[in-house]
Design a protein around this motif. Structure first.
Motif: not given
Length: 176
Positions: A60, A62, A65-66
């Motif tokens: 996903k 998120t 992004r991590q």
């Protein structure tokens, strides 16, 4: 390893909590530790992103992004992976589109992370490289001392302390 025994124990528990099979735990942890050592980011952050992808079974935004914030070139490496698999150019924009359509699986992400730590990968054996640093040598010495002290306490003091605890327990139970 530049990581202490207590840290590695905690990290292995985190990975186990994400249902990493026991027989894969050591290899997975070593690879994530190599990446962590290479990017200079706390290993728990990488385990969190890895675990979230594993739990969802897809990448996903998120989690992407991590990985990106942890300086792991996930998007570029996925682009390279899909280009090889399809035999045609897959751009990073294409990969972002695939992520939004839930077409990037956990297995794709795992493969990229493992490729980064395979022989010739940018994070291959990075722990060994950092283990030669002075701070890692001191951390390893500290671990060795803590283990020795624990062993001595168990063998010399342990029996006596157990007996004292048993006596105190009896006294408290029979206080009347």
């Amino acid at each position: 390893s530049p990581y202490g025994l207590m840290e590695l124990s905690q990290y292995s528990k985190q990975l186990a909590a994400y249902s990493v099979p026991y027989h894969e735990l050591y290899d997975t942890m070593k690879r994530i530790a190599d990446i962590s050592a290479g990017v200079g980011v706390d290993m728990s952050r990488i385990i969190l992103a890895f675990g979230q992808v594993k739990a969802a079974n897809i990448l996903k935004g998120t989690a992407l992004r991590q990985f990106t914030e942890a300086n792991i070139p996930m998007l570029d490496r996925l682009s390279e992976r899909f280009t090889k698999l399809r035999g045609e150019l897959v751009t990073t924009s294409d990969v972002i589109d695939m992520i939004s359509k839930k077409q990037v699986s956990f297995e794709d992400v795992k493969a990229v992370l493992f490729e980064l730590t395979d022989a010739g990968g940018m994070f291959y054996n990075m722990q060994e490289v950092l283990a030669e640093s002075l701070s890692a040598k001191w951390k390893n010495l500290s671990d060795a001392i803590a283990n020795a002290m624990g062993g001595m306490a168990d063998s010399f003091i342990g029996d006596g302390l157990k007996r004292v605890a048993e006596i105190l327990t009896l006294l408290v139970q029979d206080w009347q």
